[in-house]
Design an enzyme around this catalytic site. Sequence first.
Site, short mmCIF file in Angstrom:
data_model
loop_
_atom_site.label_atom_id
_atom_site.label_comp_id
_atom_site.label_asym_id
_atom_site.label_seq_id
_atom_site.Cartn_x
_atom_site.Cartn_y
_atom_site.Cartn_z
NE ARG A 26 -12.60 -3.63 1.99
CZ ARG A 26 -13.32 -3.73 0.57
NH1 ARG A 26 -13.20 -2.80 0.21
NH2 ARG A 26 -13.41 -5.20 -0.33
CG HIS A 72 -6.99 -10.22 5.16
ND1 HIS A 72 -8.25 -9.17 5.69
CD2 HIS A 72 -7.52 -9.10 4.00
CE1 HIS A 72 -8.94 -8.30 5.55
NE2 HIS A 72 -7.40 -8.37 4.46
CE1 TYR A 117 15.39 -8.18 -3.32
CE2 TYR A 117 13.32 -6.46 -4.14
CZ TYR A 117 14.72 -7.63 -4.14
OH TYR A 117 14.80 -7.45 -5.22
#
Length: 740
Positions: A26, A72, A117
């Site tokens: 991570r 993931h 967007y």
Amino acid sequence: MSETLPLQDYTEKAYLDYSMYVILDRALPHIGDGLKPVQRRIVYAMSELGLSAASKHKKSARTVGDVLGKFHPHGDSACYEAMVLMAQPFSYRYPLVDGQGNWGSSDDPKSFAAMRYTESRLTVYAKVLLQELGQGTVDWNPNFDGTLSEPALLPARLPNVLLNGGSGIAVGMATDIPPHNLREVVNACLLLLDKPDAETDELLEHIKGPDYPTAAEIITPADDLRSMYEKGGGSVRMRACWNKEGTDIVITDLPYQTSGSKVLEQIATQMRAKKLPMVSDLRDESDHENPTRLVITPRSNRVDLAQLMLHLFASTDLERSYRVNMNMIGIDGRPRVRNLRETLVEWLEFRRQTVTRRLEWRLAKVLDRLHILEGLLVAYLNIDEVIEIIRNEDEPKPVMIARFGISDIQAEAILNLRLRNLAKLEEFTLRAEQDELEDERDYLESLLNSPELLSNLIRDELREDAETYGDDRRSPLIQREAAQQLDQTALLPSEPVTVVLSKMGWIRAAKGHDIDPESLNYKTGDSFCSAAHGRSNQQVILMDSTGRSYSLAAHTLPSARGQGDPLSGYFTAPANAVFEHALMGLDKQYFLMVSSLGYGFVCQFSDLQSRTKTGKASVSLAKGAKLLTPQAVASVDDDYIAAVTSAGYLLLVKASEVPQLARGKGNKLISIPPAKLKSGEESVVSVVALPEDAKLVVHAGKKYKVLQGEALKEHLGERGRRGKLLPKGYQNVSRLEVQS
């Protein structure tokens, strides 16, 4: 059947498992490709979606969905933020994602639009990580549900771990790797290929220092940078760039990850607190053509702009320090802090392994094709017999293997030929391809058998990539003097002021020294108490009736046009204490502090200053004693001290006989009979500091007497004496005054 474990063993194992996961999967980047797992998965998922630099942009939500669904299984917002970071040119030195839409601004990096967007694709630079992915260069691991495979690493052709850097917090360790310039890092790699035992100093001839995605200056001294690269840890300091336009200061480049709006707010806060009186205006003129343009207007052209900027560098984010901790996961899978040389050497080893695997993969492909070509040539030379075997035999493969001595793979390749290709199967074409592949085979084998030739190949590829993706340094390295905040007094204009204290404890300041304090307007029942002349950039000392002293900055006091502010709003004085005296002066100036019982000492103005609201006990007063008006002493060596009692006894002593203390009761200056002191019948009413040639004016009601020369020296004596009685008519002294 259930298994029982001691809680200690269970929690220890659970926490260790979690720690290793956070460290390895991570938070820390790998030295090979310089990526954390989430970044690696984003780049790989985008490549699988065909989002190369030459393709059209696609909605970011599609990429994030693929990353979460396939590789993931974590939060979508965290994944999208990681993707945004790789797309922001002000966050990443060499961005991996090419964004379209609102991806945030340097002023507010988290102002990016939602992933539904924005649109994205990979940048050209991302090809550095993906170009060799399908060429046997990396290991593949199953994804979280075992349905797909994902690369354990990406086969980076450049040391991305240094180029883009990275930061992260794991369990028990963290990483902060600064970004660097591609050309400089490649040149250092080339040096190590030519000279494997090159030391850090030699590498630093190429890598001058970090190179952030901003043109702000790196002002860290060269010795500190060398130490940082030798240890793998340290700090880097950046400073904003500015120039003078007319009388204005224009800031054009901010340190890495510094918000222009935050800097403006920090400066505005100082202005509101009256800590920047030399600045009259502040504005943000940033636009598309000038992403950073902060304008500071000084109050006058007499302001030292360089000194002002040094103060702002020290007191705002116009100068910032960045921690460096080059902690990364190595080829062996273990996290460790590496210095610059270790990092480059290990990455070159990774690159050597990657290129070797690529060459071996290609060599295997070439050998397989040559093997098939040999079989096809056999078929061409025996085309009629091959056709007859295929036509007449139920199992033609074993017959062909036995007849021509070919392998199973070669026989399968012959059987897979289409009829129309049999007509095209010309010996010339096959032999041309065979010759070409044999040359390639020999070339690949020579590379694999010669470390020197392999190094030459790596060197050529590094030079090629540096030419393709390299650019000039953005963050200049410049030696600068250290920034330091200006002293409060240096920041303020030095103007003459008169500080006025009223008997009810209200304070105000009037401009100039020609003010008549007693003529000012006071509240009903209030009147003038004390006044002090000084400068607006000085401190004001207030003394109360208990001998405590308090400090105030003169420039913070309200104007004398009003009635002032109560000191109770500034300080917390003892019960029943009354503010009686106001003083102003230079820090090293001496003041005479004397009680009505005749005890006193000399202290410096700085000794009286206090930083707390409760003040400090400067003068120790016995019960019933009062602090007389403190007097400025020009010279403790040459001046005289004159003290007079209510009974008319005047004593003149040398100032050098008076003790110099920072605080306390002091020594007896003039003697008063104990009985008269105890009864309060006699006390000291006035003291003054008298220069050697000055005249002493003794005021007794409306009458006054001037003492000078021999008449004055008649009263000269040792400290602690009774003094000499003044002439009749002048024994009821109200005050002493010095006349030069």
